[in-house]
Design a protein around this motif. Structure first.
Motif, mmCIF file in Angstrom:
data_model
loop_
_atom_site.group_PDB
_atom_site.id
_atom_site.type_symbol
_atom_site.label_atom_id
_atom_site.label_comp_id
_atom_site.label_asym_id
_atom_site.label_seq_id
_atom_site.Cartn_x
_atom_site.Cartn_y
_atom_site.Cartn_z
ATOM 1 N N GLU A 119 66.354 -16.757 19.303
ATOM 2 C CA GLU A 119 65.831 -18.124 19.425
ATOM 3 C C GLU A 119 66.889 -19.068 19.985
ATOM 4 O O GLU A 119 66.600 -19.909 20.850
ATOM 5 N N PHE A 120 68.127 -18.917 19.508
ATOM 6 C CA PHE A 120 69.211 -19.775 20.004
ATOM 7 C C PHE A 120 69.481 -19.474 21.472
ATOM 8 O O PHE A 120 69.683 -20.390 22.281
ATOM 9 N N GLY A 121 69.483 -18.209 21.825
ATOM 10 C CA GLY A 121 69.730 -17.841 23.210
ATOM 11 C C GLY A 121 68.681 -18.399 24.148
ATOM 12 O O GLY A 121 69.003 -18.977 25.202
ATOM 13 N N LYS A 122 67.412 -18.246 23.781
ATOM 14 C CA LYS A 122 66.334 -18.775 24.622
ATOM 15 C C LYS A 122 66.416 -20.296 24.731
ATOM 16 O O LYS A 122 66.199 -20.871 25.807
ATOM 17 N N ALA A 123 66.739 -20.958 23.624
ATOM 18 C CA ALA A 123 66.813 -22.415 23.630
ATOM 19 C C ALA A 123 67.927 -22.932 24.531
ATOM 20 O O ALA A 123 67.859 -24.059 25.030
ATOM 21 N N HIS A 124 68.963 -22.124 24.737
ATOM 22 C CA HIS A 124 70.110 -22.551 25.542
ATOM 23 C C HIS A 124 70.218 -21.763 26.853
ATOM 24 O O HIS A 124 71.259 -21.817 27.516
ATOM 25 N N THR A 127 71.987 -15.390 27.431
ATOM 26 C CA THR A 127 71.705 -14.008 27.045
ATOM 27 C C THR A 127 72.907 -13.431 26.324
ATOM 28 O O THR A 127 73.965 -13.209 26.931
ATOM 29 N N PHE A 128 72.769 -13.207 25.025
ATOM 30 C CA PHE A 128 73.833 -12.598 24.242
ATOM 31 C C PHE A 128 73.690 -11.080 24.275
ATOM 32 O O PHE A 128 72.577 -10.551 24.203
ATOM 33 N N LEU A 150 66.161 -0.489 12.015
ATOM 34 C CA LEU A 150 66.917 -0.270 13.251
ATOM 35 C C LEU A 150 66.056 -0.541 14.472
ATOM 36 O O LEU A 150 66.459 -1.280 15.387
ATOM 37 N N LEU A 151 64.871 0.024 14.504
ATOM 38 C CA LEU A 151 63.984 -0.159 15.652
ATOM 39 C C LEU A 151 63.421 -1.577 15.693
ATOM 40 O O LEU A 151 63.259 -2.159 16.775
ATOM 41 N N GLU A 152 63.149 -2.146 14.528
ATOM 42 C CA GLU A 152 62.620 -3.513 14.471
ATOM 43 C C GLU A 152 63.627 -4.509 15.046
ATOM 44 O O GLU A 152 63.266 -5.410 15.821
ATOM 45 N N ILE A 153 64.888 -4.351 14.675
ATOM 46 C CA ILE A 153 65.925 -5.261 15.170
ATOM 47 C C ILE A 153 66.085 -5.102 16.675
ATOM 48 O O ILE A 153 66.180 -6.099 17.416
ATOM 49 N N ALA A 154 66.141 -3.859 17.139
ATOM 50 C CA ALA A 154 66.307 -3.620 18.578
ATOM 51 C C ALA A 154 65.150 -4.211 19.368
ATOM 52 O O ALA A 154 65.346 -4.816 20.435
ATOM 53 N N SER A 160 63.198 -10.906 22.779
ATOM 54 C CA SER A 160 63.690 -12.287 22.913
ATOM 55 C C SER A 160 64.563 -12.469 24.154
ATOM 56 O O SER A 160 65.076 -13.567 24.394
ATOM 57 N N GLY A 161 64.747 -11.385 24.920
ATOM 58 C CA GLY A 161 65.521 -11.492 26.152
ATOM 59 C C GLY A 161 67.011 -11.271 25.985
ATOM 60 O O GLY A 161 67.777 -11.442 26.944
ATOM 61 N N MET A 162 67.448 -10.875 24.788
ATOM 62 C CA MET A 162 68.858 -10.568 24.596
ATOM 63 C C MET A 162 69.153 -9.154 25.114
ATOM 64 O O MET A 162 68.249 -8.355 25.323
ATOM 65 N N THR A 163 70.423 -8.845 25.295
ATOM 66 C CA THR A 163 70.822 -7.524 25.765
ATOM 67 C C THR A 163 71.139 -6.640 24.573
ATOM 68 O O THR A 163 72.015 -6.959 23.766
#
Length: 377
Positions: A119-124, A127-128, A150-154, A160-163
């Motif tokens: 959420e923070f990454g998208k707002a700013h 991409t972390f 593990l799979l849920e977090i990934a 969310s567009g993070m790497t």
């Protein structure tokens, strides 16, 4: 540049010959095992030490605080893993590092933090790169390799567009062992658990380019690292008495010591009093639960020769109590006259280093260079 004789006590000393030998030993082992090496710089928190590690072949560093990340980035290092689960209030600082060009990696072990990073990454519009921490030994944080989380977090990170950068684990329980067989077993447990987590991600169609493992005992004990891409270790550069008891270094491998001066005696008790108390050594008593208890540290002569049987058996804030293990030394005043300078090997290099604003780096000719170290969070 100064000399050993000119140093005021207490002072944190680094034997640069031992340091370089330790660095080369670990790097050669990682090269032989075919993995990249990302040293953990939290032990020394010193640019001079880190540059020696990079010069030997290390690629990237591991840090335990964002302040370390900021200061090492300012010194020119860009590839940095922040290997502590991030608290959400620190995300603006992490973003500032990204925007300056730092290749910063974060870690998570829960869905709430993963969601907050996204959420923070998208707002700013940022991409972390995030790695998931895996628990392979029940030592501390992380999630089990077969946990559904593990799979849920990934998926949360990816959606969310993070790497999704990979997984990492730390077999901290390796500190509790002291035989080669046990250390090889925990090293294999660490490797297998990390590889299992990576396999599950890939089978689910999720990326996992990095499989990162590491502790000093497992790094020096693993028989193979199939499926692992990188190793992290930190205390190996300086070593300490805990690592000696674990069985991965000799006393003459320990590169960090505290220079101290005898300032008094209690002859009836067999004590010499020195000016290095727990403010110089730290309160860490990590050897107390091991096979050999070194008190607050092993006593050595000023030139670094171990004085068998003599330890720093007690410590107040600025006073250390030097005594003989077992039989009382009633000749303590003559053995260690007022003004005698000694070195004390530490239980825990990270904790002892943290008590000092800088290191006195000893070269082969006994000249001393002052090396800075970092503080804070």
């Amino acid at each position: 540049m100064t000399t050993l004789n000119a140093l005021e006590t207490p002072a944190a000393l680094i034997d640069t010959q031992r340091l370089q030998r330790n660095i080369e030993r670990m790097q050669a082992r990682m090269d032989t095992l075919g993995v990249r090496f990302r040293p953990h710089v939290k032990t020394a928190k010193c640019p001079n030490v880190t540059q020696a590690q990079i010069a030997a072949g290390a690629r990237g560093i591991t840090v335990s605080t964002l302040k370390e990340a900021e200061q090492f980035f300012e010194s020119g290092i860009t590839d940095i893993l922040y290997a502590v689960g991030i608290s959400i209030d620190k995300l603006p600082r992490a973003l500032a590092l990204l925007e300056k060009g730092c290749d910063l990696k974060l870690i998570v072990d829960n869905i709430d933090t993963a969601r907050a990073i996204g959420e923070f990454g998208k707002a700013h519009d940022a991409t972390f790169e995030v790695w998931i921490e895996i628990d392979t030994d029940g030592h501390r944080s992380g999630i089990k390799p077969d946990d559904e989380a593990l799979l849920e977090i990934a998926r949360e990170l990816q959606d969310s567009g993070m790497t999704m950068g990979g997984i990492m684990t730390h077999a901290g329980s390796s500190y509790d062992y002291h035989t080669p067989e046990a250390l090889r077993e925990i090293a294999e447990q660490e490797r297998a658990g990390a590889v299992r987590a990576a396999q599950r991600l890939r089978e689910a169609g999720l990326p996992c380019p990095v499989v990162s493992v590491g502790s000093t005992p497992t790094a020096l004990s693993a028989e193979h690292l199939d499926g692992v891409t990188e190793v992290r270790a930190g205390v190996y550069a300086l070593f300490d008495l805990v690592m000696h008891n674990v069985g991965v270094c000799a006393l003459d491998d320990i590169a960090l010591s505290v220079l101290t001066t005898v300032i008094g005696h209690q002859e009836e008790k067999g004590w010499a009093v020195v000016d290095a108390g727990w403010m110089a050594m730290s309160r860490d008593r990590g050897t107390q639960k091991q096979t050999h208890d070194f008190g607050f540290g092993q006593v050595c002569t000023e030139d670094g020769t171990v004085l068998e049987g003599y330890i720093l058996s007690g410590a107040n804030q600025e006073h250390g109590i030097l005594s003989h293990v077992g039989e009382t030394d009633h000749d303590i005043r003559n053995r260690f006259p007022i003004g005698t300078r000694l070195r004390i090997l530490p239980n825990h290099a990270c904790a002892t280093g943290a008590q000092h604003p800088h290191y006195a780096a000893l070269t082969s000719d006994e000249s001393v260079d002052i090396w800075p170290r970092f503080y804070g969070w």
